[in-house]
Design a protein around this motif. Sequence first.
Motif, PDB file in Angstrom:
ATOM      1  N   LEU A 144       0.847  -1.193   0.000  1.00 43.01           N
ATOM      2  CA  LEU A 144       0.000   0.000   0.000  1.00 43.01           C
ATOM      3  C   LEU A 144       0.880   1.240   0.000  1.00 43.01           C
ATOM      4  O   LEU A 144       1.520   1.570   1.002  1.00 43.01           O
ATOM      5  N   ASP A 145       0.947   1.918  -1.131  1.00 42.93           N
ATOM      6  CA  ASP A 145       1.758   3.127  -1.265  1.00 42.93           C
ATOM      7  C   ASP A 145       0.967   4.324  -0.732  1.00 42.93           C
ATOM      8  O   ASP A 145       0.078   4.851  -1.400  1.00 42.93           O
ATOM      9  N   THR A 146       1.291   4.765   0.465  1.00 44.27           N
ATOM     10  CA  THR A 146       0.536   5.864   1.080  1.00 44.27           C
ATOM     11  C   THR A 146       0.824   7.211   0.439  1.00 44.27           C
ATOM     12  O   THR A 146       0.096   8.189   0.692  1.00 44.27           O
ATOM     13  N   ASN A 147       1.871   7.309  -0.370  1.00 42.23           N
ATOM     14  CA  ASN A 147       2.180   8.567  -1.054  1.00 42.23           C
ATOM     15  C   ASN A 147       1.448   8.697  -2.382  1.00 42.23           C
ATOM     16  O   ASN A 147       1.501   9.760  -3.010  1.00 42.23           O
ATOM     17  N   ASP A 148       0.804   7.628  -2.810  1.00 40.89           N
ATOM     18  CA  ASP A 148       0.049   7.653  -4.060  1.00 40.89           C
ATOM     19  C   ASP A 148      -1.364   8.149  -3.748  1.00 40.89           C
ATOM     20  O   ASP A 148      -2.213   7.399  -3.268  1.00 40.89           O
ATOM     21  N   VAL A 149      -1.625   9.433  -3.999  1.00 35.25           N
ATOM     22  CA  VAL A 149      -2.908  10.044  -3.617  1.00 35.25           C
ATOM     23  C   VAL A 149      -4.085   9.387  -4.318  1.00 35.25           C
ATOM     24  O   VAL A 149      -5.090   9.061  -3.671  1.00 35.25           O
ATOM     25  N   PRO A 150      -4.044   9.148  -5.644  1.00 35.95           N
ATOM     26  CA  PRO A 150      -5.194   8.471  -6.266  1.00 35.95           C
ATOM     27  C   PRO A 150      -5.453   7.096  -5.665  1.00 35.95           C
ATOM     28  O   PRO A 150      -6.617   6.707  -5.479  1.00 35.95           O
ATOM     29  N   MET A 151      -4.386   6.337  -5.361  1.00 39.35           N
ATOM     30  CA  MET A 151      -4.594   5.027  -4.753  1.00 39.35           C
ATOM     31  C   MET A 151      -5.223   5.160  -3.368  1.00 39.35           C
ATOM     32  O   MET A 151      -6.131   4.391  -3.016  1.00 39.35           O
ATOM     33  N   MET A 152      -4.768   6.125  -2.556  1.00 38.97           N
ATOM     34  CA  MET A 152      -5.331   6.306  -1.228  1.00 38.97           C
ATOM     35  C   MET A 152      -6.799   6.702  -1.306  1.00 38.97           C
ATOM     36  O   MET A 152      -7.632   6.240  -0.514  1.00 38.97           O
ATOM     37  N   ASN A 153      -7.153   7.568  -2.263  1.00 42.30           N
ATOM     38  CA  ASN A 153      -8.565   7.923  -2.439  1.00 42.30           C
ATOM     39  C   ASN A 153      -9.390   6.693  -2.786  1.00 42.30           C
ATOM     40  O   ASN A 153     -10.489   6.482  -2.257  1.00 42.30           O
ATOM     41  N   GLN A 154      -8.838   5.870  -3.710  1.00 39.77           N
ATOM     42  CA  GLN A 154      -9.562   4.667  -4.118  1.00 39.77           C
ATOM     43  C   GLN A 154      -9.726   3.700  -2.948  1.00 39.77           C
ATOM     44  O   GLN A 154     -10.811   3.155  -2.731  1.00 39.77           O
ATOM     45  N   GLN A 155      -8.655   3.488  -2.184  1.00 39.97           N
ATOM     46  CA  GLN A 155      -8.732   2.555  -1.064  1.00 39.97           C
ATOM     47  C   GLN A 155      -9.682   3.076   0.027  1.00 39.97           C
ATOM     48  O   GLN A 155     -10.440   2.293   0.618  1.00 39.97           O
ATOM     49  N   MET A 156      -9.643   4.390   0.302  1.00 37.55           N
ATOM     50  CA  MET A 156     -10.514   4.937   1.330  1.00 37.55           C
ATOM     51  C   MET A 156     -11.985   4.801   0.941  1.00 37.55           C
ATOM     52  O   MET A 156     -12.818   4.401   1.757  1.00 37.55           O
ATOM     53  N   ILE A 157     -12.322   5.125  -0.299  1.00 41.80           N
ATOM     54  CA  ILE A 157     -13.710   4.991  -0.740  1.00 41.80           C
ATOM     55  C   ILE A 157     -14.155   3.536  -0.680  1.00 41.80           C
ATOM     56  O   ILE A 157     -15.277   3.218  -0.277  1.00 41.80           O
ATOM     57  N   SER A 158     -13.254   2.623  -1.042  1.00 46.58           N
ATOM     58  CA  SER A 158     -13.597   1.209  -0.974  1.00 46.58           C
ATOM     59  C   SER A 158     -13.828   0.766   0.464  1.00 46.58           C
ATOM     60  O   SER A 158     -14.775   0.025   0.760  1.00 46.58           O
ATOM     61  N   LEU A 159     -12.986   1.249   1.396  1.00 44.12           N
ATOM     62  CA  LEU A 159     -13.160   0.888   2.800  1.00 44.12           C
ATOM     63  C   LEU A 159     -14.470   1.428   3.357  1.00 44.12           C
ATOM     64  O   LEU A 159     -15.181   0.749   4.098  1.00 44.12           O
ATOM     65  N   LEU A 160     -14.795   2.686   3.007  1.00 46.26           N
ATOM     66  CA  LEU A 160     -16.004   3.299   3.549  1.00 46.26           C
ATOM     67  C   LEU A 160     -17.265   2.740   2.911  1.00 46.26           C
ATOM     68  O   LEU A 160     -18.306   2.630   3.567  1.00 46.26           O
ATOM     69  N   LEU A 161     -17.180   2.408   1.627  1.00 43.60           N
ATOM     70  CA  LEU A 161     -18.373   1.963   0.919  1.00 43.60           C
ATOM     71  C   LEU A 161     -18.596   0.465   1.047  1.00 43.60           C
ATOM     72  O   LEU A 161     -19.722   0.008   1.265  1.00 43.60           O
ATOM     73  N   MET A 162     -17.512  -0.318   0.924  1.00 46.17           N
ATOM     74  CA  MET A 162     -17.662  -1.771   0.876  1.00 46.17           C
ATOM     75  C   MET A 162     -16.985  -2.493   2.026  1.00 46.17           C
ATOM     76  O   MET A 162     -16.966  -3.719   2.070  1.00 46.17           O
ATOM     77  N   ASN A 163     -16.372  -1.716   2.946  1.00 43.04           N
ATOM     78  CA  ASN A 163     -15.724  -2.299   4.116  1.00 43.04           C
ATOM     79  C   ASN A 163     -14.610  -3.274   3.739  1.00 43.04           C
ATOM     80  O   ASN A 163     -14.357  -4.269   4.412  1.00 43.04           O
ATOM     81  N   SER A 164     -13.938  -2.998   2.657  1.00 46.83           N
ATOM     82  CA  SER A 164     -12.827  -3.849   2.217  1.00 46.83           C
ATOM     83  C   SER A 164     -11.905  -3.014   1.354  1.00 46.83           C
ATOM     84  O   SER A 164     -12.290  -1.966   0.828  1.00 46.83           O
ATOM     85  N   PHE A 165     -10.669  -3.494   1.209  1.00 49.07           N
ATOM     86  CA  PHE A 165      -9.746  -2.834   0.309  1.00 49.07           C
ATOM     87  C   PHE A 165     -10.165  -3.073  -1.133  1.00 49.07           C
ATOM     88  O   PHE A 165     -10.869  -4.041  -1.446  1.00 49.07           O
ATOM     89  N   SER A 166      -9.733  -2.182  -1.998  1.00 48.71           N
ATOM     90  CA  SER A 166     -10.097  -2.288  -3.407  1.00 48.71           C
ATOM     91  C   SER A 166      -9.432  -3.519  -4.017  1.00 48.71           C
ATOM     92  O   SER A 166      -8.252  -3.783  -3.810  1.00 48.71           O
ATOM     93  N   TYR A 167     -10.231  -4.289  -4.759  1.00 46.04           N
ATOM     94  CA  TYR A 167      -9.691  -5.511  -5.353  1.00 46.04           C
ATOM     95  C   TYR A 167     -10.457  -5.827  -6.637  1.00 46.04           C
ATOM     96  O   TYR A 167     -11.547  -5.301  -6.889  1.00 46.04           O
ATOM     97  N   ALA A 168      -9.880  -6.726  -7.433  1.00 42.78           N
ATOM     98  CA  ALA A 168     -10.509  -7.138  -8.688  1.00 42.78           C
ATOM     99  C   ALA A 168     -11.669  -8.058  -8.378  1.00 42.78           C
ATOM    100  O   ALA A 168     -11.799  -8.613  -7.292  1.00 42.78           O
ATOM    101  N   SER A 169     -12.520  -8.271  -9.369  1.00 43.79           N
ATOM    102  CA  SER A 169     -13.718  -9.081  -9.171  1.00 43.79           C
ATOM    103  C   SER A 169     -13.361 -10.518  -8.835  1.00 43.79           C
ATOM    104  O   SER A 169     -12.568 -11.166  -9.503  1.00 43.79           O
ATOM    105  N   THR A 170     -13.920 -10.999  -7.737  1.00 39.41           N
ATOM    106  CA  THR A 170     -13.729 -12.380  -7.324  1.00 39.41           C
ATOM    107  C   THR A 170     -15.074 -12.954  -6.983  1.00 39.41           C
ATOM    108  O   THR A 170     -16.083 -12.263  -6.956  1.00 39.41           O
ATOM    109  N   SER A 171     -15.098 -14.199  -6.684  1.00 41.48           N
ATOM    110  CA  SER A 171     -16.344 -14.885  -6.390  1.00 41.48           C
ATOM    111  C   SER A 171     -17.020 -14.268  -5.185  1.00 41.48           C
ATOM    112  O   SER A 171     -16.434 -14.129  -4.127  1.00 41.48           O
ATOM    113  N   GLY A 172     -18.261 -13.894  -5.411  1.00 44.68           N
ATOM    114  CA  GLY A 172     -19.052 -13.373  -4.301  1.00 44.68           C
ATOM    115  C   GLY A 172     -18.780 -11.929  -3.978  1.00 44.68           C
ATOM    116  O   GLY A 172     -19.343 -11.407  -3.021  1.00 44.68           O
TER     117      GLY A 172
END
Length: 632
Positions: A457-485
Amino acid sequence: WRLSNFDILFTNYNFDLNGITNGYFGVSNVYGLPGIMADVTISGFELNNVLIGDAEIRSSWDSFKESVDLSAEIIRHGNVSDSRVFSMNGSYYPGRERDNLDFDLKVENFRMEALERFASGFISDLSGVASADFKLRGSDTDPLLTGWIKLMRTECRVDYLNTKYSLAHTIDFNPRAIVINNLVVYDSLGNQAVANGVISHRNLSDFNFDITLNPKNFLGLKTDRYQNNTFYGTAVATGQVRFFGPPDKFHIDADLTTEKGTDFVIPLNTSITVTENDFVVFRNVDGDAGDIAADAYRVELQGLSLDFTIRVNNTAEAMIFLPANMGNISSKGHGEIRITINPRGEFNIFGDYNFLRGTFFFTLQNLINKRFEILQGGKIAFAGNPYDADVNLKALYRLKTTLSGLGASISPELEGQRVNVNAYLGLRGKLANPDIHFSIAFPNVKDEVRQTIYAVLDTNDVPMMNQQMISLLLMNSFSYASTSGSMGASSLNIISSQLSNWLSQISNDFDIGINYIAGDEITQDELEVALSTQFFDNRLIVDGNVGVLTKDNQQQQASSIVGDVNIEYKLTPDGRIRLRAFNRSNNFNTIDYYAPYTQGVGIFYTKEFDRFGDIFRRQGSKRDDNEIEIQN
């Protein structure tokens, strides 16, 4: 003759007369010293739709004194007895240039609501009775009124403040001033404020106020957003308030300290939505990025000027509705704020408000609705226009999730682990258009695990941090590719977020959240219920979540119950000394086993200071951002 026939004449004077008049009226010697003769009765005399009684007016010309002798009285006929509400006796000398008035006036149990219309726009709901004894001397061009008026069971509502007050006092009238001496005013809570001052006048006109009010734990404001959409709430304060100036240029200056029960709201709403300026920024080559025009903040007052200096302590609760539908801040803090409103409607705030604790309700297009805990040390600096205020705030949202969303770089033994995550949200810059910064931390995680996570997790990458934060707040998980379920889990987390928002709106005293985490081949399904509230006059603080593990509908055991709970009790009313007990979960797995929970109990003390020597003084100086904390 009906007095209502004169309504067209009295409309501009803001009063209304009613009643039936009988009798005669005459004038003699109109080319010399006129003699005025009258014998008039008024049945059912009403002033501003309030029945006063039956009136009798008699006058005659005294040729020896060359005066008009006048006698008038109003009698109220009751069920048991009659009472004289008003009486006036004396003489008028039309041939004199000076000292041509000589009248005595008496009032007994006059109903005050009849005078409400004369103060329309300032006070309402006027009630009570008044008695008075006056002498009117001087001339018709320079009248001199002396005497006293006694107010009994008098109540009124100050319209701008929406607060109701009551009083009972005797007020003295001098020839050039109305004197107020130690007048005690009571608010609707039974608290007192003492008023002193004078209302000077010239010939019973050109009134000028100079009154000082000293309130103590006094209710000075109780408005909602429909009554004043600029600054509203409940204000309980101690200090000094000065009312001065003529009615058309009236000033209210205040120097106050907030007391318990104070909560105020400053809405800074605009029509812009958060998706238009927070994550997609359009840059103008001739200007800065993301600038919003700071329009003047205006209020309609028409002749009224306000200048309030308010020392806010940590018993007052402030709520600020952020612009761009970004959410709202509800906090307790301290600071010194000056609020001014001039007759042109220009509203300004000066000073700093420092956050001690509170919540930041962050919303994004009604998809993300999360309550962040405001961390101590932030502040809002006002320098005039509220839109130009600078904010520096950091807030925390705690959650628990797996590391599988970080990708293949995470070792297989770590993917299934559920770890505690601290999601930080920072606001900086102009309050009307702040910059949002995200950061993530992992408490209670082994150092080697933390290093592995930060390697991915590159904390200096602002777009990545925005993406990870939105994923945590919206889906309660880190951003990831489509998997089963994954789609089903995402939908469940969105529903959980909305359900938590609705539950929290049921009561302002509780913050409730529900989160469901779907299991996989290794982990179990988990249902978490989070609760944050305060008891015993905000002395006991309970904050935490309790979860239940489920798998194949098996019967629950005690080990299936998991949770993090923090309980604090303020041993002193100011909260400087507190007792804390907690239970928090650790990073736990079957490969590298260690205790799943850490429990603790301790006492800690906090104190703000400007100089190190202030720590050991009983009374420290004013609060500052410096703090010491001792905890076992």
